[in-house]
Every structure is written in C-alpha cells, then in structure tokens.
Design an enzyme around this catalytic site. Structure first.
Site, PDB file in Angstrom:
ATOM      1  N   GLY A  45       0.789  -1.232   0.000  1.00 42.95           N
ATOM      2  CA  GLY A  45       0.000   0.000   0.000  1.00 42.95           C
ATOM      3  C   GLY A  45       0.818   1.278   0.000  1.00 42.95           C
ATOM      4  N   GLU A  68       5.954  -9.560   7.912  1.00 42.84           N
ATOM      5  CA  GLU A  68       5.434 -10.389   6.827  1.00 42.84           C
ATOM      6  C   GLU A  68       5.852 -11.845   7.010  1.00 42.84           C
ATOM      7  OE1 GLU A  68       3.279  -9.451   4.714  1.00 42.84           O
ATOM      8  OE2 GLU A  68       3.405  -7.258   4.763  1.00 42.84           O
ATOM      9  N   ASP A 104       7.762  -7.287  14.585  1.00 38.06           N
ATOM     10  CA  ASP A 104       6.672  -6.476  15.149  1.00 38.06           C
ATOM     11  C   ASP A 104       7.165  -5.059  15.445  1.00 38.06           C
ATOM     12  OD1 ASP A 104       4.584  -5.360  16.533  1.00 38.06           O
ATOM     13  OD2 ASP A 104       4.662  -6.769  18.228  1.00 38.06           O
ATOM     14  N   LEU A 132       1.857   2.070   9.465  1.00 39.24           N
ATOM     15  CA  LEU A 132       1.454   0.763  10.008  1.00 39.24           C
ATOM     16  C   LEU A 132      -0.055   0.573   9.909  1.00 39.24           C
ATOM     17  CD1 LEU A 132       3.349  -0.069  13.312  1.00 39.24           C
ATOM     18  CD2 LEU A 132       3.815  -0.850  11.002  1.00 39.24           C
ATOM     19  N   ALA A 133      -0.472  -0.616   9.470  1.00 44.85           N
ATOM     20  CA  ALA A 133      -1.897  -0.968   9.489  1.00 44.85           C
ATOM     21  C   ALA A 133      -2.001  -2.363  10.092  1.00 44.85           C
ATOM     22  CB  ALA A 133      -2.470  -0.949   8.072  1.00 44.85           C
ATOM     23  N   TYR A 218      -7.085   9.156   6.850  1.00 43.33           N
ATOM     24  CA  TYR A 218      -8.175   9.236   5.868  1.00 43.33           C
ATOM     25  C   TYR A 218      -9.358   9.938   6.527  1.00 43.33           C
ATOM     26  CZ  TYR A 218     -11.760   7.921   2.482  1.00 43.33           C
ATOM     27  OH  TYR A 218     -12.763   7.966   1.554  1.00 43.33           O
ATOM     28  N   TYR A 228     -16.614   5.209   9.622  1.00 47.18           N
ATOM     29  CA  TYR A 228     -15.184   5.499   9.528  1.00 47.18           C
ATOM     30  C   TYR A 228     -14.801   6.713  10.371  1.00 47.18           C
ATOM     31  CZ  TYR A 228     -10.456   5.324   7.892  1.00 47.18           C
ATOM     32  OH  TYR A 228      -9.091   5.203   7.883  1.00 47.18           O
ATOM     33  N   LEU A 266      -8.546   4.022  -1.261  1.00 45.71           N
ATOM     34  CA  LEU A 266      -7.995   3.086  -2.230  1.00 45.71           C
ATOM     35  C   LEU A 266      -8.205   1.659  -1.764  1.00 45.71           C
ATOM     36  CD1 LEU A 266      -4.690   4.948  -3.112  1.00 45.71           C
ATOM     37  CD2 LEU A 266      -6.511   4.401  -4.709  1.00 45.71           C
ATOM     38  N   VAL A 267      -8.105   0.728  -2.717  1.00 41.50           N
ATOM     39  CA  VAL A 267      -8.251  -0.684  -2.386  1.00 41.50           C
ATOM     40  C   VAL A 267      -6.968  -1.151  -1.701  1.00 41.50           C
ATOM     41  CG1 VAL A 267      -8.639  -3.007  -3.274  1.00 41.50           C
ATOM     42  CG2 VAL A 267      -9.765  -1.054  -4.364  1.00 41.50           C
TER      43      VAL A 267
END
Length: 390
Positions: A45, A68, A104, A132-133, A218, A228, A266-267
């Site tokens: 992203g 990951e 982490d 970070l998400a 966002y 949201y 965005l996706v």
C-alpha cells in the site's frame, strides 16, 4: 479467497507490481527530497509506495520495517514479503542502499534493531514514514494485547455495502462500540506508537537536523463517516493527528516536523475489510476515471512528495494542520455525483454505475494476480528470499 483476504500470493506478480510502480515514479523525474529514509510499515500500500518514491524518485537510501510471512515449501509468502524482495532486488540493481527488518514494529526489540542499523549504516535519517496498518498491538511496556474494532460510535449504523466478489448490494447493520472498544482501537491505531518511534530515534541521535515524519490518515465523505471518521477508527485517527503536533514540539531542537497526510480512498487489505467502503470505492473509481483524475497508491505518494513535501514551497496545510492529498477525491463535483449514485446503487445497477471490475482488479493486484506480462501458468518458486534479512 476467504472474505477480504486472498490466501495465496504470486511471487512474479508481486514483482511485476513493484516494477510497474518503479517505472511510474521514474517516468515523473527526480524529486529533490529526502536522502535517508525509514519506512515503518513498508511492504504494501502507501508504505511500499513511499519506499519506492523515496528510492526511485529521490535516490534515497531506505530501511523498511514490516511484519510479513516468508514462504515455506508448498506455501506462499504473504504479498508484502514478495513485494519487499522485489523492491530490494530492483533497488540494489540501481545501486541504491536498501535493507529490511521483518518483525513487530510495535515492539521495543524491533525499534532497537532498526535504530542500531540506522546508526551503523546511515548515521541518521531525514524522513520517517509511519504507515502501520495492524488490527492488533501488543503494548511494549504492559504486554497487554489490544484489538481494534470497526464500529460506529453512539448509534447503530445501517447502510448499503457490496460483496465485491459477487456484486451483491445489501444492507449492513453494525452495533455501536462501547468505551473499551474505542479505547482499544485508539491504542492500536492512534499515535502512541508513532510517538514512541520518534522518541527513540531522537534519543539515539538518529534524526538529522530538519528531519520530517509523515503518518497517513483518511477522512472520506459523509456517506462513510458513521463507520469510519465518526466511528472507532476515526477516534484513532483523531489521536494520530493530535500526536503530530506533540511530535513537532518534541523535535523543536532539531527543527524537525511531523505531519499527517490525508490520503485518498484506495483498495488495500485494510480498506476491503470495512463495510460500506467497497461500494463507495467502486462508485468513486468510476467517477474519477471518467474525469481523468484517478490515482492509485503510487500516484498519490509521488504527488505527495513532488507537490507537497518537496516542491520547494511551504507545505500547504488545511485548517487542522493536515496535508490534503485527498483533494481530488473530495472535490464537490466528485462527491455530489457519488451521493446521487449511492441512492441508485443496487445489485442490478452497480455494474453500469460503478467500477466493481476495477475494484476487483486492484484487489487481485494486491496479491500479485491479474498483471499483464506475467505467465500465471508457468512454474514459479514460492521460496523467495529477501537479501538483507538475516
């Protein structure tokens, strides 16, 4: 596929995704910007787009931190792993410094490991991207595991949503959050960890004079705000935005600045999980593509760097002190059209009035599928290494 997750990722497809983004940034020319960059949340992203823009737009040395999953025999890695492997390969081929840390980012150990690497190899960094998400956070001082939730605040929320796999438009109802839900979401997705990173970097003298740090947020339109911006995530984003001012104050001695950049819808894996958002994005894409103003992550971040952060002028901010790169999404002509189409959206009408095909394409692309120039029938090894990870 399982819900909003694809259970596999394609190594060659992810590589193509990275190459496409690099080519876009290079096509836009050099940006006189940061030269030593730390990206926290660097593998997908906006975070990966930031790393690519830093490296191939600004010719910067980059360190990427992410969490990951590597591949094992017969089981593919997560897409962020393949993205990062491809990025490093391309960066090294271009003669650019690029190293990665997998772990982490909320933990004290990974902060220390990252700072040790900065001190050893780069000395200091002049840009820190915080992207970070994560749905969960183990607090580094208390050891408590916090989980974020996607809920409205104050009242039950009902509105339309779409299953982007089937195209079915249905009503979704979400019960409101309690105070614990709100508090937990702020702990996971608010600004505390960003602030901790900046404190540790400052303490270690790992920030250059005039260093800048950017976190992403966002806002979005009225139609999504209950779930949201006025929901639990919105409370976390409010906290994140307030934290920017605190960090700026703490960096006064080195003339450092912290900003929040409000980006476009965005996706992403995160946004696909939020009810209402897939329907909104499919309408948004249709309108913005028709107007010639559609952007993906890489276009957004390249424009952020070239026209906001490093334009040579003062960074333009809104009344709340935020950078707005969602300006095209939030244009009146775009939002008025969405409000009209929202009312008309049904399972039957959406194929004509929305861009569900574009949504699905972007979703598949996240996992390395659906790219031109990739032979998906050819054998490919899932066992891809990232050069700099020990």
């Amino acid at each position: 596929m399982r819900g909003f997750i694809c259970l596999t990722a394609h190594p060659k497809g992810c590589e193509q995704n990275i190459k496409n983004q690099i080519a876009y940034v290079q096509s836009k020319g050099t940006i006189e910007g940061a030269k030593k960059v730390l990206v926290i949340g660097a593998s997908t992203g906006f975070g990966m787009a930031s790393r690519i823009t830093s490296a191939f737009g600004c010719n910067a040395a980059t360190i990427g931190v992410f969490f990951e999953k590597p591949a094992s025999e017969g089981k593919t890695a997560s897409p962020g792993w393949y993205n990062s492997a491809a990025f490093e390969t391309e960066a090294h081929a271009a003669g650019l410094y690029a190293k990665s840390i997998n772990g982490d980012a909320f933990s004290n150990e990974i902060k220390k490991q990252t700072i040790d690497l900065i001190k050893a190899d780069l000395g200091q960094v002049d840009l820190v991207i915080y992207s970070l998400a994560s749905p969960v956070r183990m607090h580094p001082t208390t050891g408590v595991l916090y989980r974020s939730v996607l809920k409205p605040v104050g009242a039950t929320f009902s509105n339309k949503t779409v299953d982007f796999h089937t195209g079915n438009v249905t009503q979704v109802t979400i019960e409101p959050a309690n105070q614990e839900d709100i508090d937990n979401t702020v702990v996971v997705m608010g600004g505390e960890d960003w602030s901790m990173w900046m404190d540790e970097l400052k303490k270690a003298d790992a920030l250059a004079d005039g260093a800048m740090t950017i976190a992403y947020s966002y806002i979005g339109p009225e139609v999504t705000e209950a779930v949201y911006r006025k929901g639990t995530i919105g409370r976390a984003k409010d906290h994140l935005e307030a934290t920017a001012f605190e960090i700026t104050k703490s960096l006064e001695a080195i003339k450092g600045k912290a900003y929040v950049s409000v980006n476009k819808a965005l996706v992403t894996q995160a946004s696909s999980a939020i009810p209402v958002i897939p329907l909104y994005i499919s309408l948004l894409y249709k309108i913005m593509k028709a107007k010639g103003i559609h952007e993906g992550c890489i276009e957004q971040i390249q424009r952020l760097y070239a026209q906001r952060l490093y334009s040579g002028n003062a960074i333009p901010l809104d009344d709340a002190g935020r950078i707005r790169i969602d300006d095209w999404e939030m244009r009146d002509d775009v939002q008025n059209q969405i409000a009209q189409l929202w009312r008309e959206s049904t399972t039957e009408s959406l194929p004509a009035i929305g861009d569900l095909a574009g949504y699905k394409q972007d979703f598949l692309n996240l996992f390395g599928f659906g790219f031109e120039g990739v032979d998906y029938l050819a054998d490919t090894s899932e066992l891809v290494q990232i050069a700099s990870i020990q």
